[in-house]
Scaffold this motif. Structure first.
Motif, mmCIF file in Angstrom:
data_model
loop_
_atom_site.group_PDB
_atom_site.id
_atom_site.type_symbol
_atom_site.label_atom_id
_atom_site.label_comp_id
_atom_site.label_asym_id
_atom_site.label_seq_id
_atom_site.Cartn_x
_atom_site.Cartn_y
_atom_site.Cartn_z
ATOM 1 N N GLN A 1 0.828 -1.211 0.000
ATOM 2 C CA GLN A 1 0.000 0.000 0.000
ATOM 3 C C GLN A 1 0.859 1.256 0.000
ATOM 4 N N ASP A 2 1.872 1.219 -0.858
ATOM 5 C CA ASP A 2 2.842 2.305 -0.893
ATOM 6 C C ASP A 2 2.254 3.506 -1.618
ATOM 7 N N PRO A 3 2.105 4.638 -0.948
ATOM 8 C CA PRO A 3 1.550 5.820 -1.618
ATOM 9 C C PRO A 3 2.585 6.559 -2.456
ATOM 10 N N ASP A 4 3.829 6.125 -2.388
ATOM 11 C CA ASP A 4 4.930 6.813 -3.056
ATOM 12 C C ASP A 4 5.132 6.230 -4.449
ATOM 13 N N ALA A 5 4.877 7.020 -5.461
ATOM 14 C CA ALA A 5 5.017 6.541 -6.839
ATOM 15 C C ALA A 5 6.324 7.015 -7.465
ATOM 16 N N LYS A 6 7.328 7.287 -6.639
ATOM 17 C CA LYS A 6 8.616 7.751 -7.156
ATOM 18 C C LYS A 6 9.298 6.642 -7.959
ATOM 19 N N PRO A 7 10.217 7.009 -8.847
ATOM 20 C CA PRO A 7 10.910 6.001 -9.652
ATOM 21 C C PRO A 7 11.684 5.006 -8.794
ATOM 22 N N TYR A 8 11.759 3.781 -9.275
ATOM 23 C CA TYR A 8 12.552 2.745 -8.645
ATOM 24 C C TYR A 8 13.539 2.237 -9.691
ATOM 25 N N THR A 9 14.832 2.241 -9.355
ATOM 26 C CA THR A 9 15.863 1.984 -10.349
ATOM 27 C C THR A 9 16.687 0.766 -9.971
ATOM 28 N N LEU A 10 16.650 -0.240 -10.833
ATOM 29 C CA LEU A 10 17.495 -1.418 -10.703
ATOM 30 C C LEU A 10 18.788 -1.163 -11.479
ATOM 31 N N LEU A 11 19.916 -1.237 -10.788
ATOM 32 C CA LEU A 11 21.224 -1.110 -11.423
ATOM 33 C C LEU A 11 21.941 -2.444 -11.323
ATOM 34 N N MET A 12 22.776 -2.764 -12.317
ATOM 35 C CA MET A 12 23.455 -4.049 -12.330
ATOM 36 C C MET A 12 24.906 -3.892 -12.769
ATOM 37 N N ARG A 13 25.779 -4.671 -12.129
ATOM 38 C CA ARG A 13 27.188 -4.735 -12.521
ATOM 39 C C ARG A 13 27.685 -6.152 -12.268
ATOM 40 N N PRO A 14 28.788 -6.581 -12.900
ATOM 41 C CA PRO A 14 29.248 -7.963 -12.732
ATOM 42 C C PRO A 14 29.956 -8.197 -11.405
ATOM 43 N N TYR A 15 30.079 -9.483 -11.047
ATOM 44 C CA TYR A 15 30.586 -9.917 -9.746
ATOM 45 C C TYR A 15 31.314 -11.235 -9.957
ATOM 46 N N LEU A 16 32.467 -11.414 -9.308
ATOM 47 C CA LEU A 16 33.277 -12.602 -9.555
ATOM 48 C C LEU A 16 32.716 -13.854 -8.899
ATOM 49 N N ARG A 17 31.994 -13.726 -7.784
ATOM 50 C CA ARG A 17 31.539 -14.904 -7.063
ATOM 51 C C ARG A 17 30.447 -15.652 -7.841
ATOM 52 N N PRO A 18 30.216 -16.931 -7.507
ATOM 53 C CA PRO A 18 29.259 -17.718 -8.297
ATOM 54 C C PRO A 18 27.832 -17.186 -8.285
ATOM 55 N N ARG A 19 27.329 -16.791 -7.106
ATOM 56 C CA ARG A 19 25.936 -16.363 -7.072
ATOM 57 C C ARG A 19 25.828 -14.847 -7.160
ATOM 58 N N ASP A 20 24.628 -14.384 -7.472
ATOM 59 C CA ASP A 20 24.368 -12.957 -7.512
ATOM 60 C C ASP A 20 24.296 -12.400 -6.093
ATOM 61 N N GLY A 21 24.536 -11.122 -5.967
ATOM 62 C CA GLY A 21 24.414 -10.445 -4.681
ATOM 63 C C GLY A 21 23.909 -9.038 -4.911
ATOM 64 N N GLY A 22 24.086 -8.181 -3.944
ATOM 65 C CA GLY A 22 23.652 -6.809 -4.156
ATOM 66 C C GLY A 22 23.399 -6.069 -2.876
ATOM 67 N N GLY A 23 22.906 -4.856 -3.039
ATOM 68 C CA GLY A 23 22.579 -4.010 -1.908
ATOM 69 C C GLY A 23 21.379 -3.152 -2.253
ATOM 70 N N ALA A 24 20.485 -2.985 -1.291
ATOM 71 C CA ALA A 24 19.253 -2.237 -1.529
ATOM 72 C C ALA A 24 19.329 -0.868 -0.883
ATOM 73 N N THR A 25 18.606 0.068 -1.439
ATOM 74 C CA THR A 25 18.432 1.380 -0.859
ATOM 75 C C THR A 25 17.028 1.851 -1.185
ATOM 76 N N ARG A 26 16.590 2.891 -0.524
ATOM 77 C CA ARG A 26 15.286 3.456 -0.852
ATOM 78 C C ARG A 26 15.371 4.034 -2.261
ATOM 79 N N GLY A 27 14.554 3.536 -3.152
ATOM 80 C CA GLY A 27 14.565 4.036 -4.522
ATOM 81 C C GLY A 27 15.273 3.142 -5.511
ATOM 82 N N GLY A 28 15.814 2.004 -5.043
ATOM 83 C CA GLY A 28 16.462 1.113 -5.999
ATOM 84 C C GLY A 28 17.442 0.177 -5.332
ATOM 85 N N PHE A 29 18.177 -0.579 -6.150
ATOM 86 C CA PHE A 29 19.242 -1.418 -5.616
ATOM 87 C C PHE A 29 20.266 -1.719 -6.693
ATOM 88 N N MET A 30 21.452 -2.087 -6.213
ATOM 89 C CA MET A 30 22.530 -2.498 -7.099
ATOM 90 C C MET A 30 22.629 -4.014 -7.061
#
Length: 554
Positions: A233-262
């Motif tokens: 029920q999020d009233p905030d319709a601000k943009p949400y941005t998924l960013l991606m870059r490569p990583y040496l380890r076998p599985r994917d990982g990342g970090g989240a922030t308000r408004g998107g994640f890497m």
């Protein structure tokens, strides 16, 4: 913008050599600040969790003000155990006079350089693009509550077509906010690829070459984001941005922030279903966030709910198949029961979280099991009319109303819903009592089983077997591996009994009953073998019924 807050004007210029961005030159102008020998002027993380920040030497950061060159002292603090931040601070040796100019350069690390698991904040580059967060390199005046900040990227010297994308917008960024909030912005700069949809707040961009069909993955993730936005029920319709870059380890990982994640896409064979589940986990953070207070001590909430909803909500909407959900449930429950820290009090886990090893996964798997068990109890008491969903949405209402969003508020909701038993269950989770959800905790499509077997103990970091060149690291003293003769730093030339596993929020390897490792000693191969059977453990598992009913839900 009113001038009631200090100003920080930042110009960022990426510098390329032979087609690769190697450094980011930074020029900052600080206005309206007070400073002198008794207080730091600016600071930057030296370490964020297990991710190193820029290792600036004192002479590499140049300060000047209206009176001329400004000499400073550089200090690196020693945070207490469990604290995810270690800060590098710069303190003037005299009182400052007027605006201060700070000039320095941040180094860009090649994207596939090995590093310990941790947030995706460090500056990394590939194929003419770079990605990271301001957290890892930008000096900020952390002694003031708010700043008027203006960040501007200048990519004129990069090849034609270079662009800037961030979770806060494009190349220019102006806002009034707490200095620490500046840090949580992720960005991509240079040769950036993207998929946009003018009718959706969800956008996606990446550098490098993802090992999956980006258009299909982005389309699915956009649908999942819409499901989450509606549910929370999020009233905030601000943009949400998924960013991606490569990583040496076998599985994917990342970090989240308000408004998107890497997202860091790994080199392993993570299948589409597992990647979609992981994407949803990160997007849940956008809506749920973390409880107020110590992030390590409260991580069970945000990470546990991200694990809980990453399968529950997409399954409800038909975005995941029950077979893929069952596999993920099997991985998560196994991660909980097989953890050597399964009964360790959470207060101790929080202190160990950023020391590396097993403690990092505890907020995920223990939090998940806690919410599954709590959901079953709320449903049982209410006759199926209420669930954990109602409690989570009530917490979000508190946050939107500006009320405390903390452990005390959660406890009050539990006691209102379940009486004293709600608080007692919460305390048991924090204390480390084993969590055993009831038979029907995952719905009518699953059957619960239990088994007693030895806990597998590798006796060293799983990283020893994940990234070549393989090296024994994190050897546990008096472990079977150590007693068999392995030594910290041994070069591993071959091994059996350890199998890389590409999974989200779980161990990256599976371990057999015996591990054989060939290491090189004094130029000669040496075989070291050891058993991995540890103390007995009781494991509960939920398997999908052979003839499960249609429309399985959690």
């Amino acid at each position: 913008m009113a001038q009631s807050s200090p100003q920080v004007d930042v110009k960022l210029t990426p510098i390329a050599s032979d087609g690769s961005v190697t450094t980011v030159r930074v020029i900052e102008t600080l206005t309206g600040l007070e400073g002198g020998p008794d207080r730091p002027l600016v600071s930057v993380p030296a370490r964020i969790a297990l991710t190193p920040g820029q290792a600036y030497a004192a002479e590499e950061v140049v300060f000047a003000d209206a009176a001329g060159p400004l000499s400073v002292r550089m200090d690196v603090d020693q945070p207490p155990p469990g604290m995810p931040l270690q800060m590098r601070s710069f303190t003037p040796l005299r009182a400052i006079a007027g605006p201060v100019t700070v000039t320095y350069a941040a180094k860009v690390t090649p994207a596939l350089t090995p590093r310990k698991p941790g947030p995706s904040y460090d500056l990394r580059g590939v194929e003419g693009g770079i990605g990271g967060a301001y957290f890892s390199f930008l000096l900020m005046p952390l002694q003031v509550p708010q700043v008027d900040v203006h960040l501007a990227w200048d990519v004129a010297d990069l090849p034609q077509g270079a662009s800037v994308i961030s979770t806060a917008g494009g190349a220019d960024y102006t806002a009034r906010l707490a200095p620490m909030d500046v840090y949580s912005t992720f960005f991509l700069v240079g040769r950036v690829h993207g998929l946009t949809n003018p009718g959706s707040p969800f956008q996606a961009y990446w550098i490098g070459t993802p090992p999956f069909k980006a258009d299909a993955m982005v389309d699915w993730s956009r649908k999942s984001f819409t499901v989450l936005q509606r549910f929370f029920q999020d009233p905030d319709a601000k943009p949400y941005t998924l960013l991606m870059r490569p990583y040496l380890r076998p599985r994917d990982g990342g970090g989240a922030t308000r408004g998107g994640f890497m997202l860091e896409y790994g080199v392993g064979a993570l299948d589409d279903a597992a990647r979609r589940i992981m994407f949803t986990h990160e997007m849940v953070h956008h809506f749920v966030g973390g409880l107020d207070g110590d992030s390590s001590a409260n991580a069970w909430y945000g990470e546990g709910l991200a694990e809980f909803y990453k399968v529950r909500l997409p399954l409800r909407e038909g975005l995941l198949h029950i077979v893929d959900v069952a596999r993920e449930i099997g991985i998560m429950t196994n991660a909980y029961y097989s953890s050597p820290l399964v009964t360790t009090p959470y207060a101790e886990v929080g202190k160990l979280r950023w020391a590396g090893g097993e403690a990092q996964s505890v907020p995920y798997n223990r939090g998940f099991m806690y919410f599954i068990n709590l959901d079953a109890k709320v449903r049982a008491k209410s006759g199926g009319h209420r669930s954990v969903d109602d409690l989570v949405l009530a917490m979000l209402e508190r946050r939107r109303a500006g009320r405390p969003y903390d452990k005390a508020a959660w406890r009050a909701l539990l006691q209102q819903e379940l009486g004293a038993a709600g608080g007692e269950d919460f305390d048991r989770m924090l204390r480390g009592d084993l969590i055993v959800p009831p038979e029907g905790a995952f719905g009518d499509c699953f059957t619960r089983h239990s088994a007693t077997h030895p806990r597998s103990e590798l006796g060293m970091s799983e990283d020893s077997f994940l990234v070549a060149p393989y090296t024994v690291t994190g050897l546990v003293p008096d472990s079977a591996a150590a007693r068999a003769g392995l030594k910290e730093g041994d070069a591993i030339t071959s091994f059996t009994g350890v199998t890389p596993r590409v999974a989200h929020s779980a161990a990256n390897v599976t371990v057999g009953p015996t591990v054989d490792v060939v290491v090189e000693r004094e130029g000669k191969p040496l075989l070291v073998s050891f058993a991995t059977a540890g103390a007995p453990m009781v494991e509960y598992s939920w398997t999908l019924k052979t003839k499960h009913p249609a429309g399985c839900v959690l």
